[in-house]
Each structure stands twice: as C-alpha cells, then as structure tokens.
Design a protein around this motif. Sequence first.
Motif, PDB file in Angstrom:
ATOM      1  N   CYS A   1      -8.381   4.241  -4.949  1.00 47.79           N
ATOM      2  CA  CYS A   1      -8.749   3.706  -6.307  1.00 47.79           C
ATOM      3  C   CYS A   1      -9.614   2.655  -6.406  1.00 47.79           C
ATOM      4  O   CYS A   1      -9.177   1.621  -5.670  1.00 47.79           O
TER       5      CYS A   1
ATOM      6  N   CYS B   1      -8.132  -1.137  -6.738  1.00 50.32           N
ATOM      7  CA  CYS B   1      -7.006  -1.397  -6.031  1.00 50.32           C
ATOM      8  C   CYS B   1      -7.302  -2.423  -4.933  1.00 50.32           C
ATOM      9  O   CYS B   1      -8.418  -1.999  -4.367  1.00 50.32           O
TER      10      CYS B   1
ATOM     11  N   TRP C   1      -6.458   4.718   1.590  1.00 45.75           N
ATOM     12  CA  TRP C   1      -7.412   3.892   2.683  1.00 45.75           C
ATOM     13  C   TRP C   1      -7.673   4.343   3.894  1.00 45.75           C
ATOM     14  O   TRP C   1      -8.603   3.630   4.210  1.00 45.75           O
TER      15      TRP C   1
ATOM     16  N   CYS D   1      -1.281   2.838   1.661  1.00 43.05           N
ATOM     17  CA  CYS D   1      -1.431   3.986   0.851  1.00 43.05           C
ATOM     18  C   CYS D   1      -2.478   4.933   1.618  1.00 43.05           C
ATOM     19  O   CYS D   1      -3.633   4.324   2.096  1.00 43.05           O
TER      20      CYS D   1
HETATM   21  S1  SF4 Z   1      -3.711   2.534  -6.868  1.00 38.06           S
HETATM   22 FE1  SF4 Z   1      -4.534   4.172  -5.752  1.00 38.06          FE
HETATM   23  S2  SF4 Z   1      -5.433   3.665  -3.703  1.00 38.06           S
HETATM   24 FE2  SF4 Z   1      -4.148   1.738  -4.630  1.00 38.06          FE
HETATM   25  S3  SF4 Z   1      -2.136   2.457  -3.839  1.00 38.06           S
HETATM   26 FE3  SF4 Z   1      -2.104   3.357  -5.569  1.00 38.06          FE
HETATM   27  S4  SF4 Z   1      -2.932   5.368  -5.138  1.00 38.06           S
HETATM   28 FE4  SF4 Z   1      -3.357   4.085  -3.402  1.00 38.06          FE
END
Ligand code: SF4
Length: 405
Positions: free
Chosen positions: A144, A147, A136, A133
Amino acid sequence: MRLNACELEIDLFCSGMRVPDEVSLAGVRGVSRTRAGLGSGLEVVLPTGSRIKDEIWVNVPVVENFAHDSPYRLTGGPAQGYEIVDERFDLHYPVRLPQEPGWYARQTSQGVPMSRVGVLQGTYLGIYVSMVCAFWNYRPALNCRFCTTGQNVGDAEEADKSIADVVETCRAARDESGVTFVHLNGGFQGTKGIEFTLPYVRAIKEEVGLLVGVQLAPERDFSRYDALIDAGIDHISFCLEFFDPAWFGRICPGKARVHGQQLFLDAMAYCAKRMPRGSVSGEIIAGIEPIERTLQGIDVITDLGAFPTVCIFRPTQGADMEAWPSPSYEGMRHVMEYVYDACRRHWLPIGAAPNIEVSLVVNPDDAALLARRDFGFYRYEAFRKVAKTVARPIFARRLRPRPAA
Ligand code: SF4
C-alpha cells in the motif's frame, strides 16, 4: 477561533506541529517509527473540559514535511508543563505529554529490547507479530502506497517476535502502564496470517489476560475466524482503506489484486455476526479519495454492524506517498462528525471498553465533541453510558488470564 479538543485533534493530524529545539522532551514518549509508520509523531494528551470524555490522545505528526510549516508550535517543558500555541490566533492549549514507560528501556529475558517488540499508541499496546507484509516482497512491490511497514519491520522493530517476548512485553505494559488492550497486526501473510497469529493470542489470553485485537488481511476460509474467536479475541479489524474501487486499486495494488474490496466486507460481515456488537471494525483512510466515497464507506461498514475506524491520511516519511499533501481540516471534521452520527444511527456501543484510547485515529467517541446537541445526541449518549456500565463486569472477566479454547 478556539477549537474544542476533538477539533484540535483533527487539525493537528492535518497540520502537524513544530517542536523547536529549545523545547525539552526529556522523559516523554519518544517518536516511534514502527508498524505502518503512523506512530511517527509525538504522543500528546488533550484535556477536553467536557463531561463526555476527559481527554483525547493524539499522535501529532512532527517529522513529516508538512509539519514544518504548521501553525502549531509546542512550548513549555517538563517542569512547567506544555502548551500548544496556534500562532494564527495566538491561542494557547495546555496539553500533557505522556512519560516514556520504564519498560521501554528494558529487555525481555531473551535479551530483546521491549520497545522493539511493542509500543504504546495512546493507551494500548501495538505489536506487529508477523514477518514483514508479503506485499513488500513482490517485484515490483505491491505494498500500500501510504505504508512503511516494509522499512520498519526488522529495522525500528524486531523482525521476528517470539511468543515469549510478546508475552513478557504485554505483562510489563499491563503492570506498569495500565494497558488493557493489545493490538496484534501482521499485514498480508498469504493463507497463514491467522494460523501464525493464533498462538500469540492464546498465550496472551492464558498468561496475561489482556483484551486482544487482531488485524490481518482477510482470508477466504472463514472457518479460520471461528478459531480466532474461539481463542478469545475481543476485537478484529479489517483495513478496507478506500471505498472507491479506483482509489483502492491505485493506492493498494496488492489488496486489489489478491483480495478485492468485497472480501474485506464479507469477512467483516461474517465476524460482525459472530462477535459481540462493537467488537469488529472496518478501517478506512480519509483525505485521499473523494469525501463522499469515504462517507459511503462509513455507511457500508456500520450497516454491517461494525464500527468505522477512520485514519486521517498522513504522508509518512519514507512512504511512496510522502510528498502528497495532508488533508484539509474542514473535510476531515465533516468526516469525523459523520462517523459519530453513523455510530449513533446504528446504536454501536462505542467507547465501552475500558481504557482504550487510540492515538493514531480520531476515536469515534472523540467525535461526540463534534455532534450537534439535539435529542438524538442525548439519547445515544445515555445509551453509551448504560452500555459501558453493563459491559464493565464482562470486560473485567475477559481481562483475567484464562485457558484459551
Ligand atoms: S498497509 Fe498494506 S502494505 Fe502495509 S502492512 Fe498493511 S497490507 Fe501490507
């Protein structure tokens, strides 16, 4: 006090469970840390003893700090069967620990371990298809805070999953584990999320024929959703996470900066209008923002014609929030009772799809076990039964491999 299976599921999410060293887990599904990291627990099946549904699947936290102080302890073994003991009241709950499928130990024809392509999370197959994602990659990172995808993709699972590997893994999961549903997710990939995911959807639909769910960050060009729907997706979910704007901004800085809450809701509304009822879901996390805000989020999601998937907050090891406390049972029971009630008020056909038990959340139809037995309950349960019967041939058709549009 003895809990029913859904109440036990909720309390296990909140309290975790201890697994003493002497308890053998030989042959059972191992703890798998992939995707956002929520699957970091032990897969357990709780018999319900109810006619509403036979069993409930739950991924019980066992490695997180809070689980070490849990009143729940696993006993037994592969030969005599397992029990969860609630040491507060000396209550024993017989449970089943699902076996690890044989295909976990096999490789795709390109030599990639299938367990690094996809994992079972309950009775469905979960695959993170995209690159890590993009939140990061910002400096400072905009991930987030709950996560761990950025730590898992490329470590516990393959960073780059080819379409051929995904198709082979889907086929093995269908043939050997009876999987009917594969969930593809990919975090935030700029404007390329849907474009990147489409070939996977088409290949699975054409070559395997599973029901396919997709979970991506929302995109502003809604015509891209038309392409996904035309390719034959059966489910799409949007991770709003929090309804309270302040908590949304604090815990999901990337989503707040790049998308904003309204885009999640608009995309959800667009897809809910274009897809069959019960095909779209909005995901939120309970146990961080005030409960009233979570309940408002559930109302907004169901008002749009989507169903709420509510995840009980898990302070996953390695996440920025790993030291946060896990939520209280009472609050989470209230939320899950509300989920069922909201689905009932909106006549959402929850639980209609065949063999989809998600172990990472309390499924809305699990929460039927929490509901007050009144006229509205029995009327809705009768509706759900009819919806399931009517949907059977439709799903049977959708489970056949077919050329994607
Ligand atoms: S929870 Fe947030 S940081 Fe984790 S993969 Fe999904 S969008 Fe990306």
